[in-house]
Design a protein around this motif. Structure first.
Motif, mmCIF file in Angstrom:
data_model
loop_
_atom_site.group_PDB
_atom_site.id
_atom_site.type_symbol
_atom_site.label_atom_id
_atom_site.label_comp_id
_atom_site.label_asym_id
_atom_site.label_seq_id
_atom_site.Cartn_x
_atom_site.Cartn_y
_atom_site.Cartn_z
ATOM 1 N N TYR A 164 58.235 -29.876 24.081
ATOM 2 C CA TYR A 164 57.683 -28.345 24.316
ATOM 3 C C TYR A 164 58.524 -27.393 23.611
ATOM 4 O O TYR A 164 58.216 -26.516 22.937
ATOM 5 N N ALA A 165 59.803 -27.287 23.796
ATOM 6 C CA ALA A 165 60.711 -26.302 23.295
ATOM 7 C C ALA A 165 60.654 -26.337 21.722
ATOM 8 O O ALA A 165 60.751 -25.269 21.172
ATOM 9 N N GLY A 166 60.865 -27.490 21.202
ATOM 10 C CA GLY A 166 60.752 -27.509 19.726
ATOM 11 C C GLY A 166 59.301 -26.961 19.167
ATOM 12 O O GLY A 166 59.519 -26.503 18.126
ATOM 13 N N ILE A 167 58.177 -27.032 19.922
ATOM 14 C CA ILE A 167 57.186 -26.402 19.362
ATOM 15 C C ILE A 167 56.932 -24.985 19.772
ATOM 16 O O ILE A 167 56.510 -24.172 18.953
ATOM 17 N N ARG A 168 57.409 -24.688 20.741
ATOM 18 C CA ARG A 168 56.991 -23.291 21.376
ATOM 19 C C ARG A 168 58.056 -22.388 21.519
ATOM 20 O O ARG A 168 58.020 -21.154 21.706
ATOM 21 N N GLY A 169 59.436 -22.918 21.397
ATOM 22 C CA GLY A 169 60.658 -22.215 21.748
ATOM 23 C C GLY A 169 60.479 -21.437 22.978
ATOM 24 O O GLY A 169 61.222 -20.640 23.299
ATOM 25 N N ALA A 170 60.297 -22.374 24.042
ATOM 26 C CA ALA A 170 60.213 -22.011 25.430
ATOM 27 C C ALA A 170 60.598 -23.161 26.348
ATOM 28 O O ALA A 170 60.586 -24.083 25.959
ATOM 29 N N MET A 171 60.691 -22.749 27.548
ATOM 30 C CA MET A 171 60.965 -23.643 28.577
ATOM 31 C C MET A 171 59.956 -24.204 29.317
ATOM 32 O O MET A 171 59.023 -23.459 29.669
ATOM 33 N N LEU A 172 59.352 -25.622 29.190
ATOM 34 C CA LEU A 172 58.279 -26.115 29.909
ATOM 35 C C LEU A 172 58.587 -26.110 31.724
ATOM 36 O O LEU A 172 57.602 -25.820 32.314
ATOM 37 N N ALA A 173 59.750 -26.078 32.036
ATOM 38 C CA ALA A 173 59.852 -25.957 33.356
ATOM 39 C C ALA A 173 59.240 -24.707 33.929
ATOM 40 O O ALA A 173 58.890 -24.900 35.223
ATOM 41 N N GLN A 174 59.495 -23.604 33.217
ATOM 42 C CA GLN A 174 58.918 -22.194 33.490
ATOM 43 C C GLN A 174 57.608 -22.388 33.706
ATOM 44 O O GLN A 174 57.016 -21.877 34.885
ATOM 45 N N VAL A 175 56.903 -23.071 32.819
ATOM 46 C CA VAL A 175 55.278 -22.953 33.045
ATOM 47 C C VAL A 175 54.825 -23.800 33.952
ATOM 48 O O VAL A 175 53.822 -23.590 34.723
ATOM 49 N N LEU A 176 55.460 -25.174 34.225
ATOM 50 C CA LEU A 176 55.071 -25.748 35.459
ATOM 51 C C LEU A 176 55.309 -25.160 36.694
ATOM 52 O O LEU A 176 54.655 -25.451 37.899
ATOM 53 N N ASP A 177 56.617 -24.439 37.042
ATOM 54 C CA ASP A 177 56.729 -23.858 38.142
ATOM 55 C C ASP A 177 55.610 -22.644 38.357
ATOM 56 O O ASP A 177 55.205 -22.482 39.517
ATOM 57 N N ASN A 178 55.357 -22.055 37.379
ATOM 58 C CA ASN A 178 54.209 -21.133 37.382
ATOM 59 C C ASN A 178 53.089 -21.686 37.832
ATOM 60 O O ASN A 178 52.141 -21.040 38.678
ATOM 61 N N ILE A 179 52.726 -22.886 37.409
ATOM 62 C CA ILE A 179 51.323 -23.777 37.815
ATOM 63 C C ILE A 179 51.394 -23.887 39.351
ATOM 64 O O ILE A 179 50.487 -23.750 39.943
ATOM 65 N N ARG A 180 52.592 -24.602 39.731
ATOM 66 C CA ARG A 180 52.834 -24.839 41.023
ATOM 67 C C ARG A 180 52.643 -23.641 41.861
ATOM 68 O O ARG A 180 52.019 -23.655 43.099
#
Length: 395
Positions: A164-180
């Motif tokens: 995810y970071a290699g494609i978007r330059g961001a943290m997947l964990a932050q997205v998943l925390d936001n969905i939770r």
């Protein structure tokens, strides 16, 4: 097939059963067209069902897969005055069912996106929001829930943090925390919506994670995963393409082949076509959708909503010019939709009155393929559109 007669003044009299079957009211207006000696009547009806609205062309990310790497359009916000004009124009669209806030920018970066959603919901129209999920904080989450947004589509292009970071330059964990956090907000307030969906752009470098993604979607409570192939805007993305001219095997998830629109334990997995085929069908036209850009420009689809370049299915670089049929800040939406040019364009696309450029014997030498033009039929041409092939898909 009933016989249609004209009266003494040459006016055609359409049978009542035909009008009822097509849900066309009496005294309707038509555009008269002809093709190869045949007469064609195009009803002028304000029957828009979907509005795709692009609140902004700006984004908080710079993804490797994005059109923003090559386009020629400015980074800008839709003014609220323009948006309010668009909302007033919805009054003239009695069949409007849904507004989708998305586009090639990140909607949640618009400072007034919640006001925009509220104004649409006040009219009782369903709302979908497409987002990368990084700005989905506690305040935004609660507002989306209480405003009645019923669908939230989150772009997740990798099940592993490093992908995810290699494609978007961001943290997947932050997205998943936001969905939770969104799910917790829904539970706390007693809401079932917005229903969460994932959108996954399949690349050579991430397709092996599709099985992991379905598991991740299940844990996140997502009811839908929409998989699209990449539209390669750059040489780098051209090397990531999975599809081609010839038939390809289906995607593989957990050792089992998965076919398009498959049901799995947690919901629906929608997969793209993997090769060029004879069937061509435009979801934008068939869904009666209109795309409104950040500046009010009205286009018939995503593919024609910006000016950019990409690599066609044969690897040839293609330049696309934005196709605008009117401006929502200057003309009522219904008038734009029912204009002769727009009505005729939709008819051409429904019948797909375009050549199939990838199948043409002259495809290697034809310079029309370097632009969105064709050698016959309507221009701009949809001759090699990957959306119409279901190779590239969107919410």
């Amino acid at each position: 097939m009933p016989i249609v007669r004209s009266d003494e003044e040459g006016r055609l009299i359409l049978p009542g059963e035909f009008l009822a079957r097509r849900h066309i009211p009496p005294q309707s207006e038509y555009w008269l067209d002809e093709r190869d000696g045949d007469l064609i009547l195009h009803p002028r009806r304000p029957d828009v069902r979907k509005l795709y609205i692009e609140p902004t062309t700006g984004c908080n990310l710079q993804c490797r897969t994005c059109i923003r790497n090559v386009w020629e359009d400015p980074i800008s916000l839709m003014p609220m005055e323009l948006f309010e004009t668009i909302v007033r124009g919805m009054e003239g669209l009695p069949e409007l069912q849904r507004v989708i806030f998305t586009g090639f920018g990140e909607p949640l970066t618009h400072p007034h996106i919640l006001d925009m959603i509220a104004k649409v919901r006040e009219r009782g129209v369903a709302v979908t929001v497409g987002t990368n999920g990084l700005l989905l904080d506690a305040h935004i989450a609660e507002e989306l829930v209480t405003l009645g947004v019923d669908r939230l589509v989150v772009s997740v292009d990798g099940a592993r943090p490093e992908t995810y970071a290699g494609i978007r330059g961001a943290m997947l964990a932050q997205v998943l925390d936001n969905i939770r956090q969104l799910n917790e907000t829904k539970s706390r307030l007693g809401y079932l919506t917005p229903a969460v969906g994932f959108e996954f752009v399949a690349l050579r470098s991430n397709v092996a994670e599709l099985a992991e993604l379905t598991g991740l979607a299940s844990r996140m409570g997502a009811a839908r995963v929409l998989v699209s192939n990449v539209l390669p805007y750059t040489e780098e993305m051209r090397e990531e393409v999975l599809y081609g001219y010839e038939p390809r095997p289906p995607f593989n998830a957990g050792g089992w082949p998965v076919f398009a629109d498959a049901w799995v334990l947690w919901g629906t997995l929608e997969l793209p076509r993997m090769h060029w085929g004879a069937e061509r069908r435009c979801r934008f036209i068939n869904d009666r959708a209109m795309v409104i850009g950040w500046d009010g420009g009205v286009s018939p689809c995503y593919a024609l909503s910006h000016t950019y370049s990409y690599y066609a299915i044969d690897g040839r670089k293609k330049y696309v010019s934005r196709y605008v049929l009117g401006n929502a800040g200057e003309s009522p939406l219904a008038d734009i939709w029912m204009s002769e040019t727009y009505v005729r364009f939709r008819s051409e696309v429904r019948s797909f009155h375009f050549p199939s450029c990838p199948d043409c014997d002259l495809r290697e030498t034809c310079d029309l393929r370097e632009r969105n033009e064709g050698c016959w039929g309507w221009n701009p041409s949809c001759a090699d559109c990957l959306w119409a092939q279901d190779i590239v898909r969107c919410p």
